[in-house]
Design an enzyme around this catalytic site. Structure first.
Site, mmCIF file in Angstrom:
data_model
loop_
_atom_site.group_PDB
_atom_site.id
_atom_site.type_symbol
_atom_site.label_atom_id
_atom_site.label_comp_id
_atom_site.label_asym_id
_atom_site.label_seq_id
_atom_site.Cartn_x
_atom_site.Cartn_y
_atom_site.Cartn_z
ATOM 1 N N LYS A 71 0.680 -1.191 0.146
ATOM 2 C CA LYS A 71 -0.067 0.001 0.105
ATOM 3 C C LYS A 71 0.821 1.332 -0.167
ATOM 4 C CE LYS A 71 -4.159 -1.943 1.996
ATOM 5 N NZ LYS A 71 -5.354 -1.853 2.947
ATOM 6 N N ASP A 108 -9.840 2.798 2.306
ATOM 7 C CA ASP A 108 -9.719 2.099 3.469
ATOM 8 C C ASP A 108 -10.430 2.894 4.677
ATOM 9 O OD1 ASP A 108 -8.682 -0.219 2.829
ATOM 10 O OD2 ASP A 108 -6.487 0.423 2.987
#
Ligand code: ATR
Length: 273
Positions: A71, A108
Site C-alpha cells: 500500500k 480504507d
C-alpha cells in the site's frame, strides 16, 4: 456469469495471495448487478510490484486494488495520488485514467467510517484508536474527517505521537491510558487478537455503551469484541470495514450502488470454502 472478450478484468495485488476475500465479495457484487467483469487475485512479490502496475497500462486494465504489503510502496509507481491517499500515506485502489495515467486512491478510511456509522455518528464523539501502524492512519484520518475528537494509543508511544501529530489528532499515549479517556468509540488497529485469544487492552477499561470496532476479523468474535459485549458496550466486527471498503471500490469503478448485503454474505461464505 460467462466470460467473453468484453469482460472487464480487475483484481487485487497482494503477497502472499492466499487469504483474501476480496474476489468473493467483488465477483458476487458484479453478478448481482449484472456487470460483465471478473475480479482476480494476483500474487505479486515486492520486487515485481512496479512491473505489475506498469502492466495495467500495457494490458489496459482499468482497475486494481492493492493490499498488504504494497500500500505504501505502490505510490512511487503511479502518475497521480489523490490528496486523501497522500495524507494517509497509502493507496489501496489504482485506476487507469482515460489519458493513460495511473491514479492512486484510498477507500480504507471510508470503509472504517461507513462500518462505524452502522452503530454511531462519529462527529463530536470521543474516539480512541489503538495502534499506530499503517491501518491506524486510515482510521484516524476517517475519524478526523468525520469531526470526532481522536486520541491515538499505542504500545510504542513515540509512534502514537508521530501519527497524532501528522494527522492532527488531539491526544496520544500508551495502551494503558484507555480508561482515563472515557471513549464513546474504540477502534483496534493493532494485530493483537489475530488468530489468538488476546486483547490489546484490559476489559475493565471498556466503558459500557461504547462502540468497539476491531480491525482484526479472524476470528470474527475477537477477545476484544467479547470483552466489549460483556461490558455492555457495542461490539462491531472487523469484517464490516472490509465489506465497506470493497463497496466503495465497487462504487468508484462501476458508478453503481454497491449491493452491501450480498458482499457481506460473500465475505462470510469465503470463510467456509
Ligand atoms: P499495520 O500496517 O497492519 O497497522 P504495523 O504497521 O506493523 O501493521 O502495525 C502494527 C500495530 O500493532 C502497531 O501499532 C503495533 O504496536 P508497536 O507500534 O508498538 O509495534 C501493534 N502491535 C503489534 N503487536 C502488538 C502487541 N503484542 N501488543 C501491542 N501492540 C502490538
Amino acid at each position: 456469469m460467462a466470460m467473453s472478450a468484453k469482460t472487464m478484468v480487475c483484481g487485487i495485488v497482494l503477497h502472499p495471495a492466499g487469504h483474501t476475500r476480496s474476489p468473493a465479495m467483488h465477483n458476487a457484487a458484479f453478478e448481482a448487478c449484472g456487470i460483465d467483469a471478473a475480479y482476480l487475485a494476483f500474487d505479486v512479490p515486492p520486487q515485481r510490484l512496479g512491473d505489475a502496475i506498469q502492466g495495467m497500462r500495457g494490458l489496459g486494465l482499468r482497475q486494481l486494488a492493492v493490499s498488504i504489503p504494497h500500500k505504501r510502496a505502490v505510490m512511487e509507481h503511479l502518475d497521480r495520488v489523490d490528496p486523501t491517499a497522500q495524507a494517509i500515506g497509502a493507496v489501496n485502489t489504482v485506476t487507469l485514467a482515460e489519458d493513460g495515467g495511473l491514479e492512486g486512491a484510498n477507500t480504507d478510511w471510508i470503509g472504517a467510517l461507513r462500518a462505524l456509522e452502522q452503530k454511531i455518528e462519529p462527529g463530536g464523539k470521543r474516539a480512541v484508536v489503538l495502534g499506530a501502524g499503517g491501518a491506524a492512519r486510515g482510521v484516524v484520518y476517517g475519524l478526523m474527517r468525520a469531526g470526532a475528537d481522536v486520541s491515538v494509543l499505542n504500545r510504542t508511544e513515540s509512534r502514537a505521537e508521530e501519527l497524532a501529530n501528522s494527522l492532527g489528532a488531539s491526544r496520544f499515549g500508551g495502551l494503558g491510558e484507555l480508561a482515563a479517556l472515557s471513549p464513546e468509540i474504540i477502534i483496534n488497529t493493532t494485530s493483537v487478537g489475530l488468530r489468538s485469544d488476546s486483547s490489546p487492552v484490559a476489559a475493565e477499561a471498556i466503558p459500557a455503551d461504547a462502540v468497539v470496532m476491531d480491525a482484526v476479523y479472524e476470528p470474527e468474535q475477537t477477545r476484544l469484541l467479547r470483552d466489549a459485549a460483556e461490558r455492555r458496550a457495542q461490539p462491531l466486527e472487523g469484517k464490516w470495514m472490509l465489506v465497506h471498503q470493497a463497496a466503495e471500490q465497487f462504487r468508484l469503478w462501476t458508478g453503481s450502488q454497491p449491493p452491501i448485503a450480498i458482499m457481506a454474505e460473500a465475505f462470510d461464505r469465503a470463510d467456509q470454502s
